[in-house]
Design a protein around this motif. Structure first.
Motif, PDB file in Angstrom:
ATOM      1  N   PRO A  41      32.251  43.700  49.829  1.00 21.24           N
ATOM      2  CA  PRO A  41      31.320  44.810  50.064  1.00 21.24           C
ATOM      3  C   PRO A  41      31.836  45.764  51.126  1.00 21.24           C
ATOM      4  CG  PRO A  41      30.119  42.755  49.909  1.00 21.24           C
ATOM      5  CD  PRO A  41      31.570  42.395  49.916  1.00 21.24           C
ATOM      6  N   GLY A  42      31.825  47.050  50.811  1.00 21.31           N
ATOM      7  CA  GLY A  42      32.245  48.063  51.764  1.00 21.31           C
ATOM      8  C   GLY A  42      33.744  48.196  51.928  1.00 21.31           C
ATOM      9  N   LYS A  43      34.495  47.465  51.123  1.00 22.03           N
ATOM     10  CA  LYS A  43      35.958  47.522  51.236  1.00 22.03           C
ATOM     11  C   LYS A  43      36.582  48.007  49.929  1.00 22.03           C
ATOM     12  CE  LYS A  43      36.554  44.025  54.813  1.00 22.03           C
ATOM     13  NZ  LYS A  43      37.335  42.837  55.238  1.00 22.03           N
ATOM     14  N   GLU A  44      37.850  48.421  50.034  1.00 22.58           N
ATOM     15  CA  GLU A  44      38.591  48.860  48.856  1.00 22.58           C
ATOM     16  C   GLU A  44      38.979  47.657  47.995  1.00 22.58           C
ATOM     17  OE1 GLU A  44      39.095  52.999  49.865  1.00 22.58           O
ATOM     18  OE2 GLU A  44      40.612  52.115  48.577  1.00 22.58           O
ATOM     19  N   ARG A  45      39.216  47.937  46.715  1.00 22.95           N
ATOM     20  CA  ARG A  45      39.727  46.894  45.838  1.00 22.95           C
ATOM     21  C   ARG A  45      41.125  46.503  46.306  1.00 22.95           C
ATOM     22  NH1 ARG A  45      38.182  46.805  39.607  1.00 22.95           N
ATOM     23  NH2 ARG A  45      36.214  47.045  40.745  1.00 22.95           N
ATOM     24  N   GLU A  46      41.396  45.207  46.337  1.00 25.11           N
ATOM     25  CA  GLU A  46      42.601  44.671  46.970  1.00 25.11           C
ATOM     26  C   GLU A  46      43.377  43.816  45.974  1.00 25.11           C
ATOM     27  OE1 GLU A  46      43.209  42.532  51.243  1.00 25.11           O
ATOM     28  OE2 GLU A  46      41.691  41.621  49.941  1.00 25.11           O
ATOM     29  N   PHE A  47      44.679  44.039  45.924  1.00 26.46           N
ATOM     30  CA  PHE A  47      45.552  43.238  45.059  1.00 26.46           C
ATOM     31  C   PHE A  47      45.643  41.810  45.576  1.00 26.46           C
ATOM     32  CE2 PHE A  47      48.991  42.088  42.375  1.00 26.46           C
ATOM     33  CZ  PHE A  47      49.938  41.429  43.155  1.00 26.46           C
ATOM     34  N   VAL A  48      45.598  40.859  44.632  1.00 33.39           N
ATOM     35  CA  VAL A  48      45.737  39.446  44.978  1.00 33.39           C
ATOM     36  C   VAL A  48      47.028  38.876  44.396  1.00 33.39           C
ATOM     37  CG1 VAL A  48      44.740  37.152  44.730  1.00 33.39           C
ATOM     38  CG2 VAL A  48      43.238  39.121  45.143  1.00 33.39           C
ATOM     39  N   ALA A  49      47.187  38.992  43.084  1.00 29.66           N
ATOM     40  CA  ALA A  49      48.363  38.416  42.430  1.00 29.66           C
ATOM     41  C   ALA A  49      48.518  39.028  41.051  1.00 29.66           C
ATOM     42  CB  ALA A  49      48.230  36.898  42.314  1.00 29.66           C
ATOM     43  N   CYS A  50      49.749  38.958  40.518  1.00 27.36           N
ATOM     44  CA  CYS A  50      49.964  39.370  39.131  1.00 27.36           C
ATOM     45  C   CYS A  50      51.022  38.490  38.498  1.00 27.36           C
ATOM     46  CB  CYS A  50      50.321  40.845  39.021  1.00 27.36           C
ATOM     47  SG  CYS A  50      51.870  41.331  39.788  1.00 27.36           S
ATOM     48  N   ILE A  51      51.002  38.486  37.175  1.00 29.05           N
ATOM     49  CA  ILE A  51      51.951  37.683  36.411  1.00 29.05           C
ATOM     50  C   ILE A  51      52.423  38.521  35.233  1.00 29.05           C
ATOM     51  CG2 ILE A  51      50.087  36.579  35.079  1.00 29.05           C
ATOM     52  CD1 ILE A  51      51.838  33.987  35.174  1.00 29.05           C
ATOM     53  N   SER A  52      53.743  38.535  35.030  1.00 26.16           N
ATOM     54  CA  SER A  52      54.322  39.387  34.003  1.00 26.16           C
ATOM     55  C   SER A  52      54.199  38.749  32.627  1.00 26.16           C
ATOM     56  CB  SER A  52      55.793  39.638  34.321  1.00 26.16           C
ATOM     57  OG  SER A  52      56.543  38.444  34.114  1.00 26.16           O
ATOM     58  N   MET A  53      54.666  39.509  31.637  1.00 26.99           N
ATOM     59  CA  MET A  53      54.663  39.010  30.266  1.00 26.99           C
ATOM     60  C   MET A  53      55.472  37.716  30.154  1.00 26.99           C
ATOM     61  SD  MET A  53      55.334  42.625  28.359  1.00 26.99           S
ATOM     62  CE  MET A  53      56.046  41.784  26.958  1.00 26.99           C
ATOM     63  N   ASP A  54      56.558  37.616  30.936  1.00 26.94           N
ATOM     64  CA  ASP A  54      57.427  36.439  30.829  1.00 26.94           C
ATOM     65  C   ASP A  54      57.263  35.492  32.016  1.00 26.94           C
ATOM     66  OD1 ASP A  54      60.573  37.939  31.982  1.00 26.94           O
ATOM     67  OD2 ASP A  54      58.545  37.927  32.808  1.00 26.94           O
ATOM     68  N   GLN A  81      44.295  29.773  40.806  1.00 27.69           N
ATOM     69  CA  GLN A  81      43.948  28.592  41.591  1.00 27.69           C
ATOM     70  C   GLN A  81      43.918  28.985  43.052  1.00 27.69           C
ATOM     71  OE1 GLN A  81      43.164  25.346  40.615  1.00 27.69           O
ATOM     72  NE2 GLN A  81      42.686  25.062  42.784  1.00 27.69           N
ATOM     73  N   MET A  82      42.784  28.783  43.692  1.00 30.80           N
ATOM     74  CA  MET A  82      42.602  29.197  45.077  1.00 30.80           C
ATOM     75  C   MET A  82      42.352  27.968  45.938  1.00 30.80           C
ATOM     76  SD  MET A  82      40.272  32.622  44.527  1.00 30.80           S
ATOM     77  CE  MET A  82      38.822  31.698  44.035  1.00 30.80           C
ATOM     78  N   ASN A  83      43.235  27.710  46.868  1.00 33.20           N
ATOM     79  CA  ASN A  83      43.121  26.566  47.772  1.00 33.20           C
ATOM     80  C   ASN A  83      42.955  27.033  49.208  1.00 33.20           C
ATOM     81  OD1 ASN A  83      43.598  24.848  45.545  1.00 33.20           O
ATOM     82  ND2 ASN A  83      45.816  24.940  45.877  1.00 33.20           N
ATOM     83  N   SER A  84      42.508  26.130  50.058  1.00 35.10           N
ATOM     84  CA  SER A  84      42.338  26.422  51.496  1.00 35.10           C
ATOM     85  C   SER A  84      41.556  27.719  51.692  1.00 35.10           C
ATOM     86  CB  SER A  84      43.711  26.513  52.177  1.00 35.10           C
ATOM     87  OG  SER A  84      44.434  25.326  52.017  1.00 35.10           O
ATOM     88  N   LEU A  85      40.460  27.825  50.995  1.00 27.90           N
ATOM     89  CA  LEU A  85      39.679  29.070  51.037  1.00 27.90           C
ATOM     90  C   LEU A  85      39.103  29.317  52.420  1.00 27.90           C
ATOM     91  CD1 LEU A  85      38.053  28.793  47.534  1.00 27.90           C
ATOM     92  CD2 LEU A  85      39.346  30.760  48.360  1.00 27.90           C
ATOM     93  N   LYS A  86      39.023  30.600  52.753  1.00 33.06           N
ATOM     94  CA  LYS A  86      38.506  31.041  54.047  1.00 33.06           C
ATOM     95  C   LYS A  86      37.312  31.968  53.818  1.00 33.06           C
ATOM     96  CE  LYS A  86      43.265  31.191  55.791  1.00 33.06           C
ATOM     97  NZ  LYS A  86      44.297  32.046  56.430  1.00 33.06           N
ATOM     98  N   PRO A  87      36.441  32.091  54.800  1.00 33.23           N
ATOM     99  CA  PRO A  87      35.304  33.011  54.633  1.00 33.23           C
ATOM    100  C   PRO A  87      35.751  34.436  54.294  1.00 33.23           C
ATOM    101  CG  PRO A  87      34.915  31.569  56.490  1.00 33.23           C
ATOM    102  CD  PRO A  87      36.316  31.286  56.020  1.00 33.23           C
ATOM    103  N   GLU A  88      36.902  34.851  54.792  1.00 32.78           N
ATOM    104  CA  GLU A  88      37.372  36.211  54.490  1.00 32.78           C
ATOM    105  C   GLU A  88      37.856  36.369  53.048  1.00 32.78           C
ATOM    106  OE1 GLU A  88      38.304  34.237  57.035  1.00 32.78           O
ATOM    107  OE2 GLU A  88      40.448  34.472  57.503  1.00 32.78           O
ATOM    108  N   ASP A  89      37.920  35.277  52.287  1.00 30.17           N
ATOM    109  CA  ASP A  89      38.231  35.367  50.862  1.00 30.17           C
ATOM    110  C   ASP A  89      36.988  35.719  50.042  1.00 30.17           C
ATOM    111  OD1 ASP A  89      40.385  32.538  51.291  1.00 30.17           O
ATOM    112  OD2 ASP A  89      40.998  34.634  51.076  1.00 30.17           O
ATOM    113  N   THR A  90      35.841  35.765  50.673  1.00 29.66           N
ATOM    114  CA  THR A  90      34.604  36.111  49.969  1.00 29.66           C
ATOM    115  C   THR A  90      34.700  37.511  49.392  1.00 29.66           C
ATOM    116  OG1 THR A  90      33.234  34.647  51.327  1.00 29.66           O
ATOM    117  CG2 THR A  90      32.134  36.515  50.257  1.00 29.66           C
ATOM    118  N   ALA A  91      34.487  37.618  48.076  1.00 28.59           N
ATOM    119  CA  ALA A  91      34.612  38.896  47.380  1.00 28.59           C
ATOM    120  C   ALA A  91      34.268  38.697  45.916  1.00 28.59           C
ATOM    121  CB  ALA A  91      36.037  39.441  47.491  1.00 28.59           C
ATOM    122  N   ALA A  92      34.115  39.801  45.214  1.00 25.70           N
ATOM    123  CA  ALA A  92      34.108  39.770  43.755  1.00 25.70           C
ATOM    124  C   ALA A  92      35.561  39.816  43.305  1.00 25.70           C
ATOM    125  CB  ALA A  92      33.330  40.947  43.201  1.00 25.70           C
TER     126      ALA A  92
END
Length: 124
Positions: A41-54, A81-92
């Protein structure tokens, strides 16, 4: 047209784990690069990860190895897969797909299709 449906979000305590899934419709999953983004909330959309075709993978530096992206071609599904989650990982968390950038991208504007999002809430 590609439709993306995320699932797997929820409420978890700090230090816990969640696995997000994104199911893609249509016969062209193997020709898509896939990405995960998040928006608090109130923040920009943020990149997390991506995976290519290969199956080449790229992660945001802030993750420090806590998250893993993967894809299962037989199920046309990409996972986070999200491990060691932190409160700052809270997001849509949003799944995205692109035909134009076969390696994927950190730039959300370079994705053609988006899911509806799944909420992840990490309590302290």
């Amino acid at each position: 047209q590609v439709q993306l449906v995320e699932s797997g979000g929820g409420l978890v305590q700090a230090g816990g784990s969640l696995r997000l899934s994104c199911a893609a419709s249509g016969p062209t999953f193997s020709s898509l690069a896939m990405g995960w983004f998040r928006q608090a909330p109130g923040k920009e959309r943020e990149f997390v990860a991506c995976i290519s075709m290969d199956n080449s993978k790229f992660y945001a530096e802030f993750l420090k190895g806590r998250f893993t992206i993967s894809r299962e071609y037989a199920k046309s599904t990409v996972y986070l897969q999200m491990n060691s989650l932190k409160p700052e990982d809270t997001a849509a968390y949003y799944c995205a797909a692109t035909r134009r950038y076969t390696l994927g991208s950190e730039n959300h504007q370079e994705y053609d299709y988006w899911g509806q999002g799944t909420q992840v809430t990490v309590s302290s």
